[in-house]
Write an enzyme that holds these catalytic residues in place. Structure first.
Site, PDB file in Angstrom:
ATOM      1  N   CYS A  83       0.824  -1.217   0.000  1.00 44.66           N
ATOM      2  CA  CYS A  83       0.000   0.000   0.000  1.00 44.66           C
ATOM      3  C   CYS A  83       0.856   1.263   0.000  1.00 44.66           C
ATOM      4  O   CYS A  83       0.325   2.365  -0.112  1.00 44.66           O
ATOM      5  CB  CYS A  83      -0.946  -0.003   1.185  1.00 44.66           C
ATOM      6  SG  CYS A  83      -1.933  -1.506   1.249  1.00 44.66           S
ATOM      7  N   CYS A 204     -12.868   0.652   8.790  1.00 41.44           N
ATOM      8  CA  CYS A 204     -12.007   0.138   7.716  1.00 41.44           C
ATOM      9  C   CYS A 204     -12.130   0.990   6.464  1.00 41.44           C
ATOM     10  O   CYS A 204     -13.232   1.398   6.086  1.00 41.44           O
ATOM     11  CB  CYS A 204     -12.408  -1.290   7.347  1.00 41.44           C
ATOM     12  SG  CYS A 204     -12.480  -2.427   8.742  1.00 41.44           S
ATOM     13  N   SER A 205     -11.004   1.211   5.777  1.00 42.93           N
ATOM     14  CA  SER A 205     -11.057   1.894   4.493  1.00 42.93           C
ATOM     15  C   SER A 205     -11.708   0.949   3.477  1.00 42.93           C
ATOM     16  O   SER A 205     -11.688  -0.264   3.650  1.00 42.93           O
ATOM     17  CB  SER A 205      -9.655   2.297   4.037  1.00 42.93           C
ATOM     18  OG  SER A 205      -8.813   1.159   3.970  1.00 42.93           O
ATOM     19  N   LYS A 326     -10.060   6.363   4.654  1.00 45.77           N
ATOM     20  CA  LYS A 326     -11.375   5.912   5.120  1.00 45.77           C
ATOM     21  C   LYS A 326     -12.510   6.467   4.268  1.00 45.77           C
ATOM     22  O   LYS A 326     -13.424   5.735   3.886  1.00 45.77           O
ATOM     23  CB  LYS A 326     -11.568   6.339   6.579  1.00 45.77           C
ATOM     24  CG  LYS A 326     -12.958   6.064   7.143  1.00 45.77           C
ATOM     25  CD  LYS A 326     -13.223   4.582   7.277  1.00 45.77           C
ATOM     26  CE  LYS A 326     -14.708   4.275   7.369  1.00 45.77           C
ATOM     27  NZ  LYS A 326     -15.374   4.274   6.062  1.00 45.77           N
ATOM     28  N   HIS A 330      -9.367   4.016  -0.908  1.00 48.50           N
ATOM     29  CA  HIS A 330      -7.996   3.497  -0.796  1.00 48.50           C
ATOM     30  C   HIS A 330      -7.687   2.522  -1.926  1.00 48.50           C
ATOM     31  O   HIS A 330      -7.579   1.320  -1.716  1.00 48.50           O
ATOM     32  CB  HIS A 330      -7.850   2.839   0.583  1.00 48.50           C
ATOM     33  CG  HIS A 330      -6.482   2.319   0.894  1.00 48.50           C
ATOM     34  ND1 HIS A 330      -5.320   2.837   0.350  1.00 48.50           N
ATOM     35  CD2 HIS A 330      -6.075   1.318   1.734  1.00 48.50           C
ATOM     36  CE1 HIS A 330      -4.282   2.165   0.829  1.00 48.50           C
ATOM     37  NE2 HIS A 330      -4.713   1.233   1.651  1.00 48.50           N
TER      38      HIS A 330
END
Lengths: 382, 150
Positions: A83, A204-205, A326, A330
């Protein structure tokens, strides 16, 4: 080393973009940056991408993207650090320009996650396959372990975690490129479905498609492309063990602290001089760990910052004005570049309702896995 | 996974083999050639105790496909008396009863089966060191066995 500046940025909307392919996304963002700079040549391209090979079965992205951008012939390579791929692409472009090897380099990031692949399993390849994934670990599961460790060490609560999501959605509601342009309440976060205790869905994203691109050149050539360049004052990367079990303190992200310290030293500033920051809030606990490791809050105090508004727009150090991972979304390989785009706009006064007035220094922190890699950039308005 | 990849990991997965650094004493699990603490290459192979303590834990509600039948399950980082840390599931108990500091025994179990016709993958799971005993324990063990053979 030569001084290096960002002179243009381009970015797609982030979200479930069923009508756009991996190459469509890249071309839209990259062409946006080229158009903004008024140029049709490049010396090199770096494509940040975590896992197109697994998400859509496509490797060899360097030449593919150069070709579709109408730039076949230009050196172009894909860089990967899970990421943190986008952040590493920017750092690589910086080094190429700073060294004098090239004068105009495109640093881009792209990810197409919504094309039917098993996203949970693919993301998990950024953690240790033999010791973590083998036993049923998922990414939310690993960050949940970090969250529990942070709760035990510092008294962090589920409500503290929820406030990070609430704060970032408040910012994202003002960002027309964000995947979720709406606000949340702590009750909504705390009643959303459990993913891996104590993390819930709204900690969570999301799974996202998107791309972002910036153009970098020597500062003394920036006026060819823009009246408002942003200088890259610091760039640093650090690594840590992939496996959480090999970390001395699971509640502290060593790579984030080390990359931050090196970037501050290179830029000659400290955390108190940063006016606006984008940090890697892939899960709400991650933002708390990152602001502590970067010195925006003392160790153990980061949990209060979203609730008190210290890290909100208008606060002491606004964090994730874009909405963060978020709310903005992402698309993993694009995230590090999207952070740079947000700060480029903040430091050139182009952020509209999200503008941090008078911002001079911006910091972007992008990480891979559970913090096994972290890249920090410090930008300055000139 | 191809069977050689599975077979290579058997010493650590089946026998809990680890490396103890001859210079700084750090225990690495699975074994490593170079100590991550001091870079020494003077390591000896040891076998870890089949017991430990939960350092941190979670309950996974959204699992990877291979673990769909088992969710929700507890996943924990366990430290053995030698100082080695490993990620393992905590079985034979209500996942909600798992907590930091809890003492566990490590038992050899089926961990996962790979899709249709794939190999069966074994390793260790943690179980409470002080189980409830009697009928309640027997019932939990039979449930675990049902899941493992489903």
């Amino acid at each position: 080393m030569r001084e290096v500046a960002i002179v243009a940025a381009g970015m797609t909307h982030f979200g479930e973009l069923w009508g756009a392919s991996l190459r469509d996304l890249f071309v839209e963002a990259a062409q946006g940056a080229l158009t903004a700079a008024g140029t049709d040549h490049l010396d090199a391209i770096y494509v940040g991408n975590m896992s197109a090979g697994q998400f859509v079965g496509q490797e060899h992205l360097g030449p593919l993207m150069a070709d579709h951008l109408g730039m076949a012939g230009v050196p172009s390579v894909r860089v990967e650090s899970a990421c943190a791929s986008g952040g590493v692409a920017l750092r690589t472009a910086f080094l190429e320009v700073a060294s004098g090897a090239s004068d105009l380099v495109l640093a881009a990031g792209v990810e197409k996650m919504n094309d039917g692949a098993d996203v949970t399993a693919i993301l998990a390849t950024a953690s240790d396959q033999e010791t973590e994934v083998y036993h049923g670990a998922t990414f939310p599961g690993l960050y949940a372990l970090i969250a529990r460790a942070h709760m035990a060490a510092h008294g962090t609560t589920e409500e503290d975690l929820a406030w990070v999501s609430v704060k970032n959605h408040r910012h994202g509601a003002l960002n027309e490129r964000a995947q979720f342009q709406r606000e949340l309440t702590t009750d909504q976060v705390l009643s959303s479905a459990l993913v891996s205790e104590p993390l819930r869905l709204l900690h969570c994203s999301p799974v996202s498609d998107g791309a972002a691109a910036v153009l970098v050149c020597p500062l003394d050539q920036a006026s060819k492309y823009t009246d408002h360049p942003v200088v890259i004052r610091g760039t640093a990367m650090a690594t840590a063990s992939l496996a959480l079990t090999d970390r001395r303190d699971m509640a502290f992200l060593d790579s984030v602290a080390a990359s931050g310290a090196r970037a501050y030293e290179m830029a000659g500033i400290g955390p108190e001089q940063v006016d606006v920051a984008e940090v890697h809030d892939c899960f709400s606990i991650a933002e708390i760990c990152c602001i502590e490791a970067l010195g925006f809050a003392p160790l153990g105090e980061g949990r209060h910052c979203a609730r008190t508004g210290e890290t909100a727009l208008g606060g002491r150090i606004p964090v994730n004005t874009s909405g963060g991972l978020k709310s903005k979304g992402h698309p993993v390989g694009a995230t590090g570049i999207a952070q740079a785009v947000e700060l480029f706009e903040q430091l050139t006064g182009a952020s509209g309702d999200r503008q941090v007035h008078g911002a001079e220094f911006g910091l972007a922190q992008n990480m891979g896995g559970t913090g096994a890699s972290s890249v920090v950039h410090i930008f300055q308005a000139v | 996974m191809p069977s050689p990849r599975y077979w290579r990991e058997i010493p650590s997965r089946y026998r809990l083999e680890a490396t103890r650094c001859g210079d700084c004493g750090r225990v690495s699990y699975p074994p490593r050639r170079i100590c991550p603490e001091c870079r020494s290459t003077d390591g000896e192979t040891i076998e870890l105790s089949h017991e430990g303590r939960v350092l941190t834990y979670t309950v996974v509600h959204v699992p990877p496909d291979d673990f769909l039948m088992e969710a929700p399950y507890a996943l924990a980082v366990v430290e053995t008396p030698e100082g080695a840390r490993m990620m393992v599931q905590v079985a034979d108990c209500d996942p909600a009863s798992v907590e930091a500091g809890m003492m566990v025994a490590l038992e050899f179990r089926l961990i996962r089966r790979e899709g249709k016709g794939g190999i069966l993958c074994y390793g260790y799971k943690a179980v409470p060191a002080y189980p409830m005993g009697g009928e309640a324990e027997a019932e939990l063990r039979s449930k675990e066995s049902e899941v493992a053979h489903a």
